[in-house]
Design a protein around this motif. Structure first.
Motif, PDB file in Angstrom:
ATOM      1  N   SER A  30       0.832  -1.201   0.000  1.00 12.88           N
ATOM      2  CA  SER A  30       0.000   0.000   0.000  1.00 12.88           C
ATOM      3  C   SER A  30       0.869   1.255   0.000  1.00 12.88           C
ATOM      4  O   SER A  30       0.581   2.226  -0.722  1.00 12.88           O
ATOM      5  CB  SER A  30      -0.915   0.029   1.227  1.00 12.88           C
ATOM      6  OG  SER A  30      -1.831  -1.027   1.188  1.00 12.88           O
ATOM      7  N   HIS A  31       1.932   1.236   0.806  1.00 14.68           N
ATOM      8  CA  HIS A  31       2.855   2.372   0.851  1.00 14.68           C
ATOM      9  C   HIS A  31       3.477   2.599  -0.522  1.00 14.68           C
ATOM     10  O   HIS A  31       3.562   3.733  -1.013  1.00 14.68           O
ATOM     11  CB  HIS A  31       3.931   2.116   1.911  1.00 14.68           C
ATOM     12  CG  HIS A  31       4.905   3.231   2.055  1.00 14.68           C
ATOM     13  ND1 HIS A  31       6.090   3.278   1.344  1.00 14.68           N
ATOM     14  CD2 HIS A  31       4.874   4.352   2.814  1.00 14.68           C
ATOM     15  CE1 HIS A  31       6.749   4.379   1.656  1.00 14.68           C
ATOM     16  NE2 HIS A  31       6.034   5.049   2.551  1.00 14.68           N
ATOM     17  N   TRP A  32       3.919   1.517  -1.156  1.00 12.14           N
ATOM     18  CA  TRP A  32       4.519   1.628  -2.489  1.00 12.14           C
ATOM     19  C   TRP A  32       3.506   2.178  -3.488  1.00 12.14           C
ATOM     20  O   TRP A  32       3.826   3.059  -4.294  1.00 12.14           O
ATOM     21  CB  TRP A  32       5.064   0.283  -2.963  1.00 12.14           C
ATOM     22  CG  TRP A  32       5.396   0.298  -4.421  1.00 12.14           C
ATOM     23  CD1 TRP A  32       4.755  -0.369  -5.417  1.00 12.14           C
ATOM     24  CD2 TRP A  32       6.446   1.035  -5.063  1.00 12.14           C
ATOM     25  NE1 TRP A  32       5.329  -0.085  -6.637  1.00 12.14           N
ATOM     26  CE2 TRP A  32       6.372   0.779  -6.447  1.00 12.14           C
ATOM     27  CE3 TRP A  32       7.425   1.895  -4.597  1.00 12.14           C
ATOM     28  CZ2 TRP A  32       7.243   1.347  -7.367  1.00 12.14           C
ATOM     29  CZ3 TRP A  32       8.301   2.470  -5.526  1.00 12.14           C
ATOM     30  CH2 TRP A  32       8.205   2.178  -6.886  1.00 12.14           C
ATOM     31  N   GLN A  33       2.273   1.694  -3.445  1.00 12.07           N
ATOM     32  CA  GLN A  33       1.251   2.166  -4.370  1.00 12.07           C
ATOM     33  C   GLN A  33       0.963   3.651  -4.181  1.00 12.07           C
ATOM     34  O   GLN A  33       0.812   4.394  -5.153  1.00 12.07           O
ATOM     35  CB  GLN A  33      -0.032   1.344  -4.231  1.00 12.07           C
ATOM     36  CG  GLN A  33       0.101  -0.067  -4.778  1.00 12.07           C
ATOM     37  CD  GLN A  33       0.473  -0.086  -6.250  1.00 12.07           C
ATOM     38  OE1 GLN A  33      -0.159   0.556  -7.075  1.00 12.07           O
ATOM     39  NE2 GLN A  33       1.522  -0.829  -6.586  1.00 12.07           N
ATOM     40  N   ARG A  34       0.887   4.102  -2.927  1.00 12.38           N
ATOM     41  CA  ARG A  34       0.674   5.529  -2.669  1.00 12.38           C
ATOM     42  C   ARG A  34       1.832   6.343  -3.261  1.00 12.38           C
ATOM     43  O   ARG A  34       1.614   7.391  -3.895  1.00 12.38           O
ATOM     44  CB  ARG A  34       0.539   5.801  -1.171  1.00 12.38           C
ATOM     45  CG  ARG A  34      -0.798   5.366  -0.598  1.00 12.38           C
ATOM     46  CD  ARG A  34      -1.000   5.830   0.840  1.00 12.38           C
ATOM     47  NE  ARG A  34      -0.037   5.285   1.773  1.00 12.38           N
ATOM     48  CZ  ARG A  34      -0.162   4.098   2.375  1.00 12.38           C
ATOM     49  NH1 ARG A  34      -1.222   3.339   2.138  1.00 12.38           N
ATOM     50  NH2 ARG A  34       0.758   3.684   3.223  1.00 12.38           N
ATOM     51  N   TYR A  35       3.060   5.853  -3.052  1.00 15.71           N
ATOM     52  CA  TYR A  35       4.234   6.537  -3.593  1.00 15.71           C
ATOM     53  C   TYR A  35       4.184   6.548  -5.123  1.00 15.71           C
ATOM     54  O   TYR A  35       4.353   7.597  -5.751  1.00 15.71           O
ATOM     55  CB  TYR A  35       5.518   5.866  -3.107  1.00 15.71           C
ATOM     56  CG  TYR A  35       6.767   6.460  -3.712  1.00 15.71           C
ATOM     57  CD1 TYR A  35       7.269   7.676  -3.248  1.00 15.71           C
ATOM     58  CD2 TYR A  35       7.425   5.824  -4.748  1.00 15.71           C
ATOM     59  CE1 TYR A  35       8.400   8.244  -3.811  1.00 15.71           C
ATOM     60  CE2 TYR A  35       8.560   6.389  -5.324  1.00 15.71           C
ATOM     61  CZ  TYR A  35       9.044   7.599  -4.848  1.00 15.71           C
ATOM     62  OH  TYR A  35      10.160   8.157  -5.425  1.00 15.71           O
ATOM     63  N   LEU A  36       3.959   5.388  -5.718  1.00 14.67           N
ATOM     64  CA  LEU A  36       3.915   5.271  -7.171  1.00 14.67           C
ATOM     65  C   LEU A  36       2.845   6.184  -7.756  1.00 14.67           C
ATOM     66  O   LEU A  36       3.106   6.943  -8.694  1.00 14.67           O
ATOM     67  CB  LEU A  36       3.650   3.813  -7.572  1.00 14.67           C
ATOM     68  CG  LEU A  36       3.456   3.529  -9.053  1.00 14.67           C
ATOM     69  CD1 LEU A  36       4.698   3.898  -9.842  1.00 14.67           C
ATOM     70  CD2 LEU A  36       3.098   2.069  -9.261  1.00 14.67           C
ATOM     71  N   HIS A  37       1.650   6.146  -7.188  1.00 18.59           N
ATOM     72  CA  HIS A  37       0.562   6.981  -7.698  1.00 18.59           C
ATOM     73  C   HIS A  37       0.914   8.463  -7.583  1.00 18.59           C
ATOM     74  O   HIS A  37       0.549   9.256  -8.455  1.00 18.59           O
ATOM     75  CB  HIS A  37      -0.739   6.683  -6.959  1.00 18.59           C
ATOM     76  CG  HIS A  37      -1.351   5.381  -7.370  1.00 18.59           C
ATOM     77  ND1 HIS A  37      -2.706   5.217  -7.519  1.00 18.59           N
ATOM     78  CD2 HIS A  37      -0.803   4.172  -7.660  1.00 18.59           C
ATOM     79  CE1 HIS A  37      -2.968   3.974  -7.892  1.00 18.59           C
ATOM     80  NE2 HIS A  37      -1.815   3.328  -7.968  1.00 18.59           N
ATOM     81  N   SER A  38       1.634   8.835  -6.527  1.00 20.46           N
ATOM     82  CA  SER A  38       1.990  10.248  -6.349  1.00 20.46           C
ATOM     83  C   SER A  38       2.993  10.721  -7.403  1.00 20.46           C
ATOM     84  O   SER A  38       3.105  11.920  -7.649  1.00 20.46           O
ATOM     85  CB  SER A  38       2.563  10.479  -4.948  1.00 20.46           C
ATOM     86  OG  SER A  38       3.907  10.015  -4.852  1.00 20.46           O
ATOM     87  N   LYS A  39       3.725   9.798  -7.997  1.00 25.29           N
ATOM     88  CA  LYS A  39       4.729  10.145  -9.004  1.00 25.29           C
ATOM     89  C   LYS A  39       4.178  10.099 -10.424  1.00 25.29           C
ATOM     90  O   LYS A  39       4.817  10.575 -11.364  1.00 25.29           O
ATOM     91  CB  LYS A  39       5.942   9.196  -8.915  1.00 25.29           C
ATOM     92  CG  LYS A  39       6.666   9.275  -7.585  1.00 25.29           C
ATOM     93  CD  LYS A  39       7.203  10.663  -7.351  1.00 25.29           C
ATOM     94  CE  LYS A  39       7.976  10.758  -6.050  1.00 25.29           C
ATOM     95  NZ  LYS A  39       8.390  12.129  -5.771  1.00 25.29           N
ATOM     96  N   CYS A  40       3.006   9.511 -10.591  1.00 24.01           N
ATOM     97  CA  CYS A  40       2.419   9.321 -11.919  1.00 24.01           C
ATOM     98  C   CYS A  40       1.603  10.535 -12.352  1.00 24.01           C
ATOM     99  O   CYS A  40       1.238  11.387 -11.535  1.00 24.01           O
ATOM    100  CB  CYS A  40       1.516   8.089 -11.925  1.00 24.01           C
ATOM    101  SG  CYS A  40       2.418   6.548 -11.740  1.00 24.01           S
ATOM    102  N   ILE A  41       1.297  10.560 -13.621  1.00 18.45           N
ATOM    103  CA  ILE A  41       0.447  11.601 -14.197  1.00 18.45           C
ATOM    104  C   ILE A  41      -0.921  10.973 -14.442  1.00 18.45           C
ATOM    105  O   ILE A  41      -1.036   9.995 -15.192  1.00 18.45           O
ATOM    106  CB  ILE A  41       1.056  12.134 -15.509  1.00 18.45           C
ATOM    107  CG1 ILE A  41       2.457  12.691 -15.241  1.00 18.45           C
ATOM    108  CG2 ILE A  41       0.149  13.164 -16.153  1.00 18.45           C
ATOM    109  CD1 ILE A  41       3.310  12.820 -16.482  1.00 18.45           C
TER     110      ILE A  41
END
Length: 96
Positions: A30-41
């Protein structure tokens, strides 16, 4: 649901340990997904696009063996392991 004992070899893995580790794994994911989503457009249709520079960086990391990672990347992996370690140590202590 898969059998949590499958692949455990001779060692019986307590269900409680599996559940604790699964909880830690879900939090890590979940932490990784939040991070990944925050970096995406975010696109108009709701999909996400990963910027090319991050794709390049993460693909390089995926191809790199642990021993060849930078010290910072290794430390990041160690931090993740330390989240799992107390659960494993607890079970090992009980079995001794």
């Amino acid at each position: 649901m898969s059998d949590p004992q499958e692949g455990a070899g001779e060692m019986a893995v307590p269900d409680q340990m599996v559940e604790k580790l699964a909880d830690i794994e879900h939090e890590r994911w979940s932490h990784w997904q939040r991070y990944l989503h925050s970096k995406c457009i975010r696109q108009n249709d709701g999909s996400l696009t990963i910027p090319a520079h991050l794709v390049e960086r993460w693909e390089l990391q995926m191809r790199t063996r642990y021993e060849d990672l930078s010290e910072g990347e290794k430390e990041s992996d160690r931090e993740q392991v330390l989240k799992y370690l107390p659960v494993i140590v607890e079970v090992v202590k009980r079995s001794v």
